[in-house]
Design a protein around this motif. Structure first.
Motif, mmCIF file in Angstrom:
data_model
loop_
_atom_site.group_PDB
_atom_site.id
_atom_site.type_symbol
_atom_site.label_atom_id
_atom_site.label_comp_id
_atom_site.label_asym_id
_atom_site.label_seq_id
_atom_site.Cartn_x
_atom_site.Cartn_y
_atom_site.Cartn_z
ATOM 1 N N ARG A 35 0.814 -1.220 0.000
ATOM 2 C CA ARG A 35 0.000 0.000 0.000
ATOM 3 C C ARG A 35 0.850 1.275 0.000
ATOM 4 O O ARG A 35 0.387 2.341 -0.391
ATOM 5 C CB ARG A 35 -0.960 -0.011 1.194
ATOM 6 N N ASN A 36 2.120 1.190 0.485
ATOM 7 C CA ASN A 36 2.996 2.374 0.521
ATOM 8 C C ASN A 36 4.123 2.276 -0.514
ATOM 9 O O ASN A 36 5.213 2.801 -0.313
ATOM 10 C CB ASN A 36 3.576 2.562 1.926
ATOM 11 N N TYR A 37 3.826 1.589 -1.615
ATOM 12 C CA TYR A 37 4.842 1.403 -2.655
ATOM 13 C C TYR A 37 5.232 2.749 -3.284
ATOM 14 O O TYR A 37 4.372 3.557 -3.639
ATOM 15 C CB TYR A 37 4.303 0.456 -3.733
ATOM 16 N N MET A 65 8.385 -0.680 2.550
ATOM 17 C CA MET A 65 8.764 -1.284 1.272
ATOM 18 C C MET A 65 10.205 -1.775 1.302
ATOM 19 O O MET A 65 10.508 -2.902 0.910
ATOM 20 C CB MET A 65 8.570 -0.262 0.145
ATOM 21 N N HIS A 66 11.120 -0.929 1.783
ATOM 22 C CA HIS A 66 12.535 -1.306 1.834
ATOM 23 C C HIS A 66 12.766 -2.432 2.847
ATOM 24 O O HIS A 66 13.563 -3.350 2.590
ATOM 25 C CB HIS A 66 13.382 -0.091 2.188
ATOM 26 N N LYS A 67 12.076 -2.358 3.976
ATOM 27 C CA LYS A 67 12.225 -3.423 4.974
ATOM 28 C C LYS A 67 11.781 -4.764 4.403
ATOM 29 O O LYS A 67 12.412 -5.792 4.653
ATOM 30 C CB LYS A 67 11.413 -3.087 6.222
ATOM 31 N N ASN A 101 -5.082 -2.382 18.847
ATOM 32 C CA ASN A 101 -6.010 -1.660 17.970
ATOM 33 C C ASN A 101 -5.937 -2.218 16.559
ATOM 34 O O ASN A 101 -5.245 -3.204 16.297
ATOM 35 C CB ASN A 101 -5.702 -0.161 17.981
ATOM 36 N N ASP A 102 -6.673 -1.565 15.640
ATOM 37 C CA ASP A 102 -6.719 -2.058 14.260
ATOM 38 C C ASP A 102 -5.360 -1.965 13.570
ATOM 39 O O ASP A 102 -5.024 -2.815 12.728
ATOM 40 C CB ASP A 102 -7.784 -1.305 13.462
ATOM 41 N N HIS A 103 -4.552 -0.957 13.901
ATOM 42 C CA HIS A 103 -3.225 -0.837 13.293
ATOM 43 C C HIS A 103 -2.311 -1.967 13.762
ATOM 44 O O HIS A 103 -1.531 -2.523 12.973
ATOM 45 C CB HIS A 103 -2.615 0.524 13.643
ATOM 46 N N GLY A 104 -2.422 -2.321 15.036
ATOM 47 C CA GLY A 104 -1.642 -3.443 15.540
ATOM 48 C C GLY A 104 -2.036 -4.742 14.875
ATOM 49 O O GLY A 104 -1.190 -5.568 14.523
ATOM 50 N N CYS A 105 -3.368 -4.921 14.678
ATOM 51 C CA CYS A 105 -3.860 -6.125 13.997
ATOM 52 C C CYS A 105 -3.318 -6.198 12.579
ATOM 53 O O CYS A 105 -2.900 -7.266 12.111
ATOM 54 C CB CYS A 105 -5.380 -6.125 13.991
ATOM 55 N N ALA A 106 -3.307 -5.039 11.888
ATOM 56 C CA ALA A 106 -2.789 -5.006 10.512
ATOM 57 C C ALA A 106 -1.314 -5.402 10.475
ATOM 58 O O ALA A 106 -0.875 -6.112 9.559
ATOM 59 C CB ALA A 106 -2.978 -3.618 9.918
#
Length: 607
Positions: free
Chosen positions: A63-65, A89-91, A168-173
């Motif tokens: 998503r952050n390409y 992306m780099h990671k 939270n939802d970000h942690g789940c993602a």
């Protein structure tokens, strides 16, 4: 030098110094590359990331390409490559790179790295595992990521130590992304160990209505954990890629992108891939400009097949589209939608069935869902039609009685009453009931074949045997007179003749034009059987070369034929033909075909 170039000038020596100084923290010696200006080899004009460029096909779906450091960034400040080094992306690219150059999973897998950090105590590790399991459950059950917090809260109320982070939802993602990465890499390793694999592909659309190609992979896992001694062919989700063009070339490019994304090199798939399953569009099956044509240019032995279950459904639609079945199908749809969203009508129908149960013979008929009409369309087109027809014949009198009552009910809208009156007038013809009975028996063997073709564990021998049984059943129907077809015969025995020879009673309702219905159906039913038989053969037949290959495979796999043959060279010709067809992948897999023949003889003798 122009004014634009004078604004920011970095020498080659400066960039080389940056690479050395930042290597310990950012591994810049591995990935940071540069290009000098044209005609000036001492000044750097572009900074690039070689690792992101290496794995760009596998990064493009993130998503952050951002392709800046893949194409080359003209921002030659230290902040530019440092900012790039901390992007997701780099990671991800560095993780793939480490995986490619390491055999230790703890060096590249995100979950393993997190759980095995020396600084992490046992209690924190346990809490992290629990939240990973909750995130996995959320995805498996198709729940929203926002459910992470309430699920963690309820676990905490039950006395579970869940911690305060990643709730939270970000942690789940984050957890889901790590799990997906590990599963993807695990699948890639298994396919790399497999000697052969096949792909299945179908089109779909995402939430933005963008067309995507979905891929499944079939492979034999020789390192399976199975303890039952059986050979298990794995069928796993492989990848999903955006389809840029719906042409054969576009489909082929999309397939190659999917393989590259999963880390399968061209050398691997051009020597291991032996089959492709797809639908029957020209873009897929075109021998010249279709996906099949482009694929067989690189791997001529690949067997490209169209889903047999799908072909079966289409063959039945083709065969029956000009017959009386069109009227029967319309009836099934109408009666289903009358009751679909009306609990009141369903309750009234049940009362009618209970009152008339003395005249409703329901032996040998399905009982699924009670009295409510069954849906006649679905993923198993034929099987759904058969079940719906059986229910309709079984409760025909109750349905017609109730529709008659509804057509006279003043509480029903006048428009709907007129529509119901039209239904009743059409359904009171004897041809409707007898047509339902005939098409039930016509579709029943085809429906059984349809279910077999959609089984999880299905082999080519069972497929052919099921097809032959279906064809035999249809041939037997051709030899019968109309009145002796089982369900037709059953309905006729329950029909009560009135003084007027053209009016009969079935389950308490009068049906007219009976003699005319019999005459019409008797004069057409053999032609309808021939239509179905012809369409089945034409739709399901393979091309000449593929048919020969399937014939050889059946000879080898049909074990009941081994006992009947006393020929010591039984199966040799088929085995040789298959070995010749797949000569390249067999050779690359270091399989000696001469040794295979010896093992075949031993197996046949043992069998």
């Amino acid at each position: 030098m122009s004014e634009a170039q004078k604004q920011r000038v970095v020498t080659r020596r400066t960039v080389e110094k940056w690479i050395v100084e930042n290597d310990k923290e950012l591994n810049t010696t591995v990935w940071l590359k540069f290009e000098t200006s044209a005609g000036d080899r001492q000044h750097v004009s572009v900074l690039k990331c070689s690792v992101c460029d290496l794995f760009k096909e596998r990064l493009i779906s993130l998503r952050n390409y951002n392709p800046a450091f893949i194409n080359g960034s003209t921002n030659t400040r230290t902040s530019s490559f440092k900012d790039h080094a901390v992007t997701e992306m780099h990671k991800r690219a560095m993780s793939l790179y480490k995986k490619q150059h390491s055999s230790n999973v703890c060096e590249y897998a995100p979950i393993a790295k997190a759980l095995l950090q020396p600084s992490m105590d046992d209690a924190t590790r346990v809490r992290l595992k629990r939240k990973l399991q909750i995130a996995y459950l959320i995805v498996k059950e198709n729940m929203a990521f926002k459910k992470m917090k309430p699920l963690c809260d309820i676990e905490e109320k039950h006395g579970v130590d869940i911690g305060t982070s990643y709730r939270n939802d970000h942690g789940c993602a984050s957890f889901v992304e790590s799990i997906a990465t590990d599963l993807q890499e695990s699948l890639t390793r298994r396919i790399s160990k497999a000697k052969f694999f096949s792909l299945q592909v179908d089109a779909s659309t995402d939430s933005g209505n963008i067309e995507e190609e979905l891929y499944l992979v079939l492979y034999f896992d020789p390192y399976s954990d199975s303890t039952d001694g059986m050979v298990h062919v794995k069928d796993k989700f492989f990848a999903v890629r955006q389809l840029c063009h719906g042409t054969g070339q576009g489909l082929f490019d999309c397939l190659k992108r999917a393989l590259t994304y999963m880390g399968i090199t061209p050398l691997e798939w051009k020597t291991k891939m032996i089959g492709l399953g797809c639908d029957g569009t020209n873009a897929n099956l075109g021998s010249v400009s279709g996906l099949k044509g482009y694929l067989q240019e690189d791997i001529p032995w690949v067997v490209v097949s169209w889903c047999l279950a799908h072909r079966l459904e289409l063959s039945i639609k083709d065969a029956l589209k000009t017959t009386y079945f069109k009227n029967v199908d319309e009836l099934l749809l109408q009666v289903y939608y009358v009751y679909e969203k009306s609990p009141k009508k369903c309750h009234e129908l049940k009362e009618i069935v209970d009152n008339l149960k003395l005249c409703l013979e329901d032996t040998e008929m399905p009982k699924k869902g009670g009295t409510r009409p069954l849906r006649a369309c679905g993923t198993r087109f034929v099987a759904h039609k058969v079940a719906a027809l059986a229910r309709l014949i079984d409760k025909f009198g109750a349905y017609l009685n109730h529709l008659t009552i509804l057509s006279q009910d003043k509480s029903v809208k006048s428009v709907d009453r007129e529509k119901l009156k039209g239904y009743v007038l059409r359904w009171r013809k004897s041809k409707v009931l007898l047509g339902c009975a005939f098409f039930h028996d016509l579709l029943k063997p085809v429906g059984i074949l349809c279910k077999i073709l959609q089984e999880d564990e299905l082999c080519i021998v069972r497929t052919i045997e099921a097809f032959m049984k279906t064809k035999k059943a249809l041939d037997q129907m051709k030899s019968k007179v109309f009145e002796d077809i089982p369900t037709v015969k059953k309905v006729l025995t329950r029909i009560q003749q009135k003084d007027d020879l053209d009016i009969v009673t079935y389950q308490g309702v009068d049906l007219h034009s009976h003699s005319q219905a019999l005459l019409s159906l008797k004069s057409n039913y053999t032609n309808w059987l021939k239509f179905v038989d012809t369409c089945l053969v034409n739709r399901l037949k393979a091309q000449d070369n593929e048919l020969q290959l399937f014939t050889h495979a059946i000879t080898l796999l049909a074990t009941h034929g081994w006992e009947r043959s006393a020929d010591p060279s039984f199966g040799h010709a088929s085995l040789e033909a298959i070995c010749n067809w797949f000569a390249v992948p067999l050779e690359k897999a270091c399989i000696d075909c001469a040794l295979v023949q010896e093992e075949w003889d031993d197996m046949v003798e043992y069998g």
